[in-house]
Design a protein around this motif. Sequence first.
Motif, PDB file in Angstrom:
ATOM      1  N   LEU A   8     -42.577 -20.389   1.320  1.00 11.13           N
ATOM      2  CA  LEU A   8     -43.533 -19.846   2.004  1.00 11.13           C
ATOM      3  C   LEU A   8     -42.871 -19.119   3.124  1.00 11.13           C
ATOM      4  CD1 LEU A   8     -46.303 -22.461   1.895  1.00 11.13           C
ATOM      5  CD2 LEU A   8     -46.166 -20.645   0.404  1.00 11.13           C
ATOM      6  N   GLY A   9     -42.261 -19.553   4.067  1.00 13.81           N
ATOM      7  CA  GLY A   9     -41.724 -18.895   5.159  1.00 13.81           C
ATOM      8  C   GLY A   9     -40.236 -18.516   5.205  1.00 13.81           C
ATOM      9  N   GLY A  10     -39.265 -19.067   4.260  1.00 14.31           N
ATOM     10  CA  GLY A  10     -37.950 -18.916   4.383  1.00 14.31           C
ATOM     11  C   GLY A  10     -37.530 -17.737   3.540  1.00 14.31           C
ATOM     12  N   GLY A  11     -37.537 -17.940   2.145  1.00 15.31           N
ATOM     13  CA  GLY A  11     -37.036 -17.239   1.353  1.00 15.31           C
ATOM     14  C   GLY A  11     -37.511 -15.848   1.165  1.00 15.31           C
ATOM     15  N   THR A  12     -38.884 -15.826   1.427  1.00 18.66           N
ATOM     16  CA  THR A  12     -39.549 -14.466   1.520  1.00 18.66           C
ATOM     17  C   THR A  12     -39.396 -13.784   2.670  1.00 18.66           C
ATOM     18  OG1 THR A  12     -41.883 -15.397   2.175  1.00 18.66           O
ATOM     19  CG2 THR A  12     -41.398 -15.258  -0.102  1.00 18.66           C
ATOM     20  N   ALA A  13     -38.877 -14.407   3.932  1.00 17.97           N
ATOM     21  CA  ALA A  13     -38.871 -13.657   5.131  1.00 17.97           C
ATOM     22  C   ALA A  13     -38.113 -12.547   5.219  1.00 17.97           C
ATOM     23  CB  ALA A  13     -38.530 -14.650   6.341  1.00 17.97           C
ATOM     24  N   PRO A  14     -36.883 -12.504   4.823  1.00 18.99           N
ATOM     25  CA  PRO A  14     -35.974 -11.211   4.877  1.00 18.99           C
ATOM     26  C   PRO A  14     -36.587 -10.093   3.955  1.00 18.99           C
ATOM     27  CG  PRO A  14     -34.645 -13.335   4.601  1.00 18.99           C
ATOM     28  CD  PRO A  14     -36.180 -13.719   4.333  1.00 18.99           C
ATOM     29  N   TYR A  15     -37.111 -10.705   2.909  1.00 20.17           N
ATOM     30  CA  TYR A  15     -37.693  -9.518   2.175  1.00 20.17           C
ATOM     31  C   TYR A  15     -38.915  -8.862   2.705  1.00 20.17           C
ATOM     32  CZ  TYR A  15     -39.455  -7.335  -2.042  1.00 20.17           C
ATOM     33  OH  TYR A  15     -40.043  -6.140  -3.003  1.00 20.17           O
ATOM     34  N   ILE A  16     -39.635  -9.665   3.141  1.00 13.61           N
ATOM     35  CA  ILE A  16     -41.211  -9.234   3.995  1.00 13.61           C
ATOM     36  C   ILE A  16     -40.707  -8.376   4.987  1.00 13.61           C
ATOM     37  CG2 ILE A  16     -43.165  -9.822   5.375  1.00 13.61           C
ATOM     38  CD1 ILE A  16     -43.259 -12.114   3.347  1.00 13.61           C
ATOM     39  N   ALA A  17     -39.715  -8.842   5.755  1.00 12.06           N
ATOM     40  CA  ALA A  17     -39.301  -8.082   7.089  1.00 12.06           C
ATOM     41  C   ALA A  17     -38.725  -6.806   6.865  1.00 12.06           C
ATOM     42  CB  ALA A  17     -38.320  -8.980   7.812  1.00 12.06           C
ATOM     43  N   ALA A  18     -37.864  -6.642   5.648  1.00 15.54           N
ATOM     44  CA  ALA A  18     -37.353  -5.438   5.429  1.00 15.54           C
ATOM     45  C   ALA A  18     -38.323  -4.525   4.754  1.00 15.54           C
ATOM     46  CB  ALA A  18     -36.178  -5.743   4.067  1.00 15.54           C
ATOM     47  N   ALA A  70     -31.549  -1.095  -4.034  1.00 17.53           N
ATOM     48  CA  ALA A  70     -30.606  -2.200  -4.135  1.00 17.53           C
ATOM     49  C   ALA A  70     -30.698  -3.303  -3.163  1.00 17.53           C
ATOM     50  CB  ALA A  70     -29.245  -1.518  -4.220  1.00 17.53           C
ATOM     51  N   LEU A  71     -30.906  -2.964  -2.075  1.00 15.76           N
ATOM     52  CA  LEU A  71     -31.036  -4.005  -1.025  1.00 15.76           C
ATOM     53  C   LEU A  71     -32.219  -4.732  -1.240  1.00 15.76           C
ATOM     54  CD1 LEU A  71     -29.826  -5.368   1.709  1.00 15.76           C
ATOM     55  CD2 LEU A  71     -31.053  -3.568   3.003  1.00 15.76           C
ATOM     56  N   LEU A  72     -33.410  -4.292  -1.494  1.00 11.85           N
ATOM     57  CA  LEU A  72     -34.368  -5.055  -1.649  1.00 11.85           C
ATOM     58  C   LEU A  72     -34.411  -5.830  -3.005  1.00 11.85           C
ATOM     59  CD1 LEU A  72     -37.401  -2.652  -0.963  1.00 11.85           C
ATOM     60  CD2 LEU A  72     -36.894  -4.717   0.281  1.00 11.85           C
ATOM     61  N   SER A  73     -33.561  -5.474  -3.998  1.00 12.71           N
ATOM     62  CA  SER A  73     -33.280  -6.110  -5.033  1.00 12.71           C
ATOM     63  C   SER A  73     -32.258  -7.273  -4.850  1.00 12.71           C
ATOM     64  CB  SER A  73     -32.785  -5.463  -6.346  1.00 12.71           C
ATOM     65  OG  SER A  73     -33.706  -4.434  -6.724  1.00 12.71           O
ATOM     66  N   THR A  74     -31.491  -7.332  -3.925  1.00 11.24           N
ATOM     67  CA  THR A  74     -30.553  -8.586  -3.502  1.00 11.24           C
ATOM     68  C   THR A  74     -31.294  -9.256  -2.671  1.00 11.24           C
ATOM     69  OG1 THR A  74     -28.841  -6.702  -3.485  1.00 11.24           O
ATOM     70  CG2 THR A  74     -28.330  -8.706  -2.378  1.00 11.24           C
ATOM     71  N   LEU A  75     -32.136  -8.827  -1.898  1.00 13.62           N
ATOM     72  CA  LEU A  75     -33.132  -9.738  -1.209  1.00 13.62           C
ATOM     73  C   LEU A  75     -34.142 -10.564  -1.946  1.00 13.62           C
ATOM     74  CD1 LEU A  75     -33.469  -7.708   2.342  1.00 13.62           C
ATOM     75  CD2 LEU A  75     -32.059  -9.760   1.790  1.00 13.62           C
ATOM     76  N   ALA A  76     -34.354  -9.995  -3.159  1.00 10.92           N
ATOM     77  CA  ALA A  76     -35.448 -10.739  -3.943  1.00 10.92           C
ATOM     78  C   ALA A  76     -34.713 -11.851  -4.767  1.00 10.92           C
ATOM     79  CB  ALA A  76     -36.077  -9.544  -5.030  1.00 10.92           C
ATOM     80  N   ILE A  77     -33.460 -11.593  -5.023  1.00 16.23           N
ATOM     81  CA  ILE A  77     -32.835 -12.684  -5.593  1.00 16.23           C
ATOM     82  C   ILE A  77     -32.354 -13.725  -4.543  1.00 16.23           C
ATOM     83  CG2 ILE A  77     -30.362 -13.361  -6.361  1.00 16.23           C
ATOM     84  CD1 ILE A  77     -30.373 -11.090  -8.215  1.00 16.23           C
ATOM     85  N   PHE A  78     -32.219 -13.470  -3.280  1.00 22.65           N
ATOM     86  CA  PHE A  78     -32.263 -14.502  -2.221  1.00 22.65           C
ATOM     87  C   PHE A  78     -33.308 -15.158  -2.246  1.00 22.65           C
ATOM     88  CE2 PHE A  78     -33.124 -15.243   2.279  1.00 22.65           C
ATOM     89  CZ  PHE A  78     -32.146 -16.091   2.557  1.00 22.65           C
ATOM     90  N   ALA A  79     -34.748 -14.502  -2.173  1.00 23.58           N
ATOM     91  CA  ALA A  79     -35.953 -15.227  -2.239  1.00 23.58           C
ATOM     92  C   ALA A  79     -36.132 -16.289  -3.360  1.00 23.58           C
ATOM     93  CB  ALA A  79     -37.014 -14.149  -2.103  1.00 23.58           C
ATOM     94  N   GLY A  80     -35.644 -15.558  -4.547  1.00 21.68           N
ATOM     95  CA  GLY A  80     -35.627 -16.365  -5.676  1.00 21.68           C
ATOM     96  C   GLY A  80     -35.173 -17.762  -5.645  1.00 21.68           C
ATOM     97  N   ALA A  81     -34.115 -17.888  -5.012  1.00 22.80           N
ATOM     98  CA  ALA A  81     -33.490 -19.006  -4.840  1.00 22.80           C
ATOM     99  C   ALA A  81     -34.264 -20.131  -4.314  1.00 22.80           C
ATOM    100  CB  ALA A  81     -31.979 -18.919  -4.108  1.00 22.80           C
ATOM    101  N   PHE A  82     -35.272 -19.869  -3.436  1.00 22.65           N
ATOM    102  CA  PHE A  82     -35.773 -20.704  -2.681  1.00 22.65           C
ATOM    103  C   PHE A  82     -37.231 -21.330  -3.574  1.00 22.65           C
ATOM    104  CE2 PHE A  82     -33.968 -18.626   0.805  1.00 22.65           C
ATOM    105  CZ  PHE A  82     -34.105 -19.535   1.790  1.00 22.65           C
ATOM    106  N   VAL A  83     -37.195 -20.663  -4.699  1.00 25.93           N
ATOM    107  CA  VAL A  83     -38.204 -21.090  -5.786  1.00 25.93           C
ATOM    108  C   VAL A  83     -37.719 -22.442  -6.422  1.00 25.93           C
ATOM    109  CG1 VAL A  83     -39.466 -20.713  -8.088  1.00 25.93           C
ATOM    110  CG2 VAL A  83     -39.155 -18.828  -6.330  1.00 25.93           C
ATOM    111  N   ALA A  84     -36.257 -22.588  -6.537  1.00 28.55           N
ATOM    112  CA  ALA A  84     -35.637 -23.828  -6.892  1.00 28.55           C
ATOM    113  C   ALA A  84     -35.459 -24.768  -6.002  1.00 28.55           C
ATOM    114  CB  ALA A  84     -34.440 -23.435  -7.729  1.00 28.55           C
ATOM    115  N   ARG A  85     -36.120 -24.650  -4.942  1.00 27.07           N
ATOM    116  CA  ARG A  85     -35.596 -25.633  -3.743  1.00 27.07           C
ATOM    117  C   ARG A  85     -36.499 -26.637  -3.791  1.00 27.07           C
ATOM    118  NH1 ARG A  85     -32.542 -24.188   1.536  1.00 27.07           N
ATOM    119  NH2 ARG A  85     -33.302 -26.258   1.953  1.00 27.07           N
TER     120      ARG A  85
END
Length: 432
Positions: free
Chosen positions: A382-392, A56-71
């Motif tokens: 590349l470095g922001g949205g994916t970082a929490p997910y990769i770290a987790a 569940a946490l990884l899914s939540t962080l995936a949505i966090f990362a997804g927001a960066f796709v629109a940036r």
Amino acid sequence: MQIIKDGDIRAPTSPWRASIAAGLGTAIEYYDFQLYAVLAVTLSPLFFSTQDPNTALLSTLAIFAGAFVARPLGGVFFGLFGDRYGRTAALMLTVVGIGVASALIGLLPTYAVIGVAAPMLLLFLRLMQGFFAGGEITGAATYIAECSPPDRRGFFGAFNPAAATLGLTAATAVAGLTGVIFGSEATQEWAWRIPFLLSIPLIALCLWARFRIEDSPKFRQIMLEHKVVKAPLKTLFTEHRRAVLQVISIGFAQNAAGYVSIIYLNIHLTRTLGYDPVAVFWLISITTFIASLFMPFVGGLSDRFGRKPLLTIGFAGYIVLTPITFYAASLGSFAMCAAAVVLGILPFIIVQAVGYPLYAELFPTRVRYSGVSLGFNIATILGGGTAPYIAAWLTAASGHHLAPSAYVVVAAIIGLTTLVGLRETADRPLEN
């Protein structure tokens, strides 16, 4: 906000006023955008049906990362808009858009109420946040640089990352205060909505400040001389590819290191290491607040000694201090953890304070907003949205508490390598 007409020769907004008004919007952007990450542990069981908390946490962080796709999409749109019609008009739109999206997250029904539509709506609003955020901090960096004297661009430019850091501070502080006032049970059930809904009065405050500023003198000059570029992206790719790639590389290092050492660290301390969430919220809040106060001072040092030397010190600091921070935090002593977090914030202060002024200095006025927005927002993917997910993921896959620090070290090395071929930009007039 103004409409520029032929013969318009009004005095430009002072750098102090420009920095404060632009920085206020950046603070709201980062409050709104990062609040989701700060409350990730709370939101994950509310919006996902899985019984596995890690999934569940990884899914939540995936949505966090997804927001960066629109940036980058927002960066391109608002970069084109800002280079064609003015910085202040674009900055009005960005702060309203991201604030409205954040407030709507606070009104979302959960999975228990509407099922799978809940995470789908959450993803849509995060994409909306990402789109508007793509033009906010880069537009603010552009605007401040164009309103500042050459020998003080680092000082005034550092108000922007300082404001962003204050936004992080506010997000963690409000989340912590919500837990203290309402308790963990009420926060999990309904009080988590309050921090998101606070975006509404914050939007009103920022609009009041930004209506009181004029467009930058640099942009007004090219507008009055009818030298506005009709196709900024084409000009970027034909004349300024090197600068775009430099922003992407340094921005990647800045974002990857920053998001792991601040955003993911909050999750790591609470979820992985088991520290009290409220105590961690306040530790991160106080540390980042103090960090924001030092950023203009560090920006001023870069005016005197150069952007490259300061950034070199900052990235080298990540390589040395981040592993120490994660190791000390894993020892189980909150006092030791707090000392490590304070020590580990030093590279963050330097890289954030110096990076944003540098980005704006790499491009001419005709394409500055577009260049900074495109390069930096690609870097955030590349470095922001994916970082929490990769770290987790690294922590879960390796079972080692130091694993996230290895990612920061790699990112910092990329930043140092890019600096080798970078020209010094401090104390030079901005190119039109």
